[in-house]
Design a protein around this motif. Sequence first.
Motif, short mmCIF file in Angstrom:
data_model
loop_
_atom_site.label_atom_id
_atom_site.label_comp_id
_atom_site.label_asym_id
_atom_site.label_seq_id
_atom_site.Cartn_x
_atom_site.Cartn_y
_atom_site.Cartn_z
N CYS A 92 -3.46 11.61 -3.44
CA CYS A 92 -2.28 11.76 -2.57
C CYS A 92 -2.66 12.40 -1.25
CB CYS A 92 -1.22 12.62 -3.28
SG CYS A 92 -0.66 11.97 -4.86
N ARG A 101 2.14 10.54 0.41
CA ARG A 101 1.80 9.21 -0.05
C ARG A 101 0.78 9.33 -1.19
NH1 ARG A 101 5.64 8.43 2.55
NH2 ARG A 101 5.97 7.00 4.29
N THR A 134 -1.77 6.95 -4.03
CA THR A 134 -2.33 5.69 -4.47
C THR A 134 -2.94 5.88 -5.86
OG1 THR A 134 -2.81 4.92 -2.23
CG2 THR A 134 -4.06 3.91 -4.02
N ARG A 174 1.13 1.94 -4.90
CA ARG A 174 1.31 2.81 -3.74
C ARG A 174 2.68 3.47 -3.84
NH1 ARG A 174 -2.01 5.14 0.14
NH2 ARG A 174 -0.98 5.25 2.16
N ASN A 228 5.45 5.62 -1.81
CA ASN A 228 5.79 5.88 -0.41
C ASN A 228 6.68 7.10 -0.23
OD1 ASN A 228 8.29 5.08 -1.34
ND2 ASN A 228 8.44 3.27 -0.01
N TRP A 265 7.48 3.21 -6.20
CA TRP A 265 6.13 2.71 -6.46
C TRP A 265 6.09 1.21 -6.20
CZ3 TRP A 265 1.95 5.68 -7.91
CH2 TRP A 265 2.22 6.98 -8.33
N THR A 266 5.04 0.75 -5.52
CA THR A 266 4.86 -0.67 -5.23
C THR A 266 3.51 -1.12 -5.74
OG1 THR A 266 6.21 -0.50 -3.23
CG2 THR A 266 4.79 -2.44 -3.45
N GLN A 310 0.32 -3.21 -5.62
CA GLN A 310 -0.41 -3.79 -4.50
C GLN A 310 -1.30 -4.95 -4.95
OE1 GLN A 310 -2.25 -0.02 -3.09
NE2 GLN A 310 -1.10 -0.39 -1.23
N GLU A 326 -3.63 8.70 5.02
CA GLU A 326 -2.63 7.75 4.53
C GLU A 326 -3.12 6.31 4.63
OE1 GLU A 326 1.86 6.19 5.66
OE2 GLU A 326 0.89 7.75 6.86
N THR A 327 -3.98 6.03 5.60
CA THR A 327 -4.44 4.66 5.84
C THR A 327 -5.93 4.48 5.55
OG1 THR A 327 -4.82 5.18 8.18
CG2 THR A 327 -2.68 4.25 7.57
N SER A 370 -2.81 -1.38 5.21
CA SER A 370 -2.01 -2.59 5.01
C SER A 370 -2.52 -3.46 3.87
CB SER A 370 -1.98 -3.42 6.30
OG SER A 370 -3.28 -3.79 6.68
#
Length: 546
Positions: free
Chosen positions: A414, A420, A422, A440, A442, A446-447, A449, A470-471, A497
């Motif tokens: 995190c 965030r 992962t 992920r 946000n 939760w999404t 990926q 975060e990226t 992304s």
Amino acid sequence: MYGDVDAHGCESTTYVFEYRQSGGLWKKGGTYGVFGSGSQLVSDYLTSLLPATTYEYKLTASNFEGTSAGSTKSFTTPPEGGSQKPPTVANEAATAITASGATLNASVNPNGAATTYNFEYGLKEGELKKTTTTVSDLTGSSSQKVKAEVTLEPETKYYFRITATNSGGTSTGTPILNFTTSAALWKIKATPNPAEPDFSSLQDISCMPSTSACTAVGTSTTAAVDSPLAFRWNGSSWTEQVPAKKTGAVETRIFGVDCPSETRCLAVGSYEASGGQPTIMSAIWNENKWGNQTTPNPSEATSSEFTAIGCNNTAECKAVGSATIGGVKTAIAEKWNSPTWTAQSLPIPEGAKSSQLDGVDCLWSNFCAAVGRYTTSGGSIKSLAIFWNGTEWKLQTLTDPEGAVQSGLRDISCTPSPSRCTAVGDWKNGAGEEATMAYRFNGTTWTLQSMPKPPGSIGSLYHEVSCATETACAAVGNWRSKADGWFRTLAASWDGSSWSIQSTQNPAGALISNLAGVSCQSTSCFAVGLSLSGTGEITTLGEFRE
């Protein structure tokens, strides 16, 4: 044409071969009788067939009990004149060349006969010791493009050629072509190995405040007895540390480590006294030495172990794992407020037959996330995720990948501002095929990926993930190659992304290479694991990404 018929003693049994040009209308040969019991070889001879043509045929038998048909087979007639030519072949330049693989290309003309082909490749032009999977039933009388993907090592020159065979003989492509794979992003960084153990492995690593200050932990085994390992990296070399052992411990294993500062680290795992079961343990690195801590064993547990630890500062951490209570494997968590460890209550999914936690990360005293897996009442294995809000742990809701019959999360990382997380792991479909997965968070939901699959993979998983920002995240694990069955190191990068696979190195001749832990600071990352050589040696493994 040949086949087998069993008349089962019926004297009225007849058979006929049907045939056709591939995809055309069926025609019949002669009708013949067959008698007796037991399988009998039958045949028919066709005339007036076209040269260099593929035909399909099937055998049908009938009696008063009914009609049975065999499977459809095929053959290709030789060219006119009766002399079959071998395939005509040509090597073509390799494409899609990366640090870990390439696509080998060629052209093949079967010259009217059923043809098989594969690619031969190797490190020397005169010693092409490896071959791709043989492809069968290439037909036709024109040149056709063929290709095969191969798994390779970085920065290595390879030679290859096509080999094709039909009833007229075998042809090999000339001249033999070559190419060189690109450099790997992750490069092997030599790690120490104790002199006497039968095998050694590293399970986790933590770098703070940069990848020039890292602590790696693991286990070495001598004569079936496990001992803890701890190494310190200063940016140029490793120093072996003396891990702490519980008084009376015969065996000790370390699975997780977190360093909230350059001068303080906490490690967790399990130990066994003589004749005893595994019991949770924790150790602290402070004032340049490791010291034992007192961790309360879960009530009525017959065995227990910590698998991971996450610290939000030098005085607050959470450790997670599992314990066997009443014969059931159950997820556990404990909180460390220096200098005391306290057991915590965890929510378990309703109807769960077993559960465990494998990864944890903490940002603040009121924000921690832990992941693992649990077994449902129906026997399915599902991903488990829980959050700590400063007062209690709460279950999170995750949606499995489509078609998953089994899933499990192995680690989570995190980042603050904004919050965030992962999480990574693996899942299996109904055919038992294993693939990587990532989620992920946000701050609200939760999404699932999309995760890329290594070319030529027949199974892959991620053990651990580390997010510097975060990226910018890196996940590490292993994957199995279809070409040779070997397990190779695996790494992927998140750029904010999407995920992309990054090239890694594997020790020369290794049958198994695995990355179990990773720690990133800024853009650089350090990963650790193990490697199994062709002679059976299991040694520690380290890889670094600039």
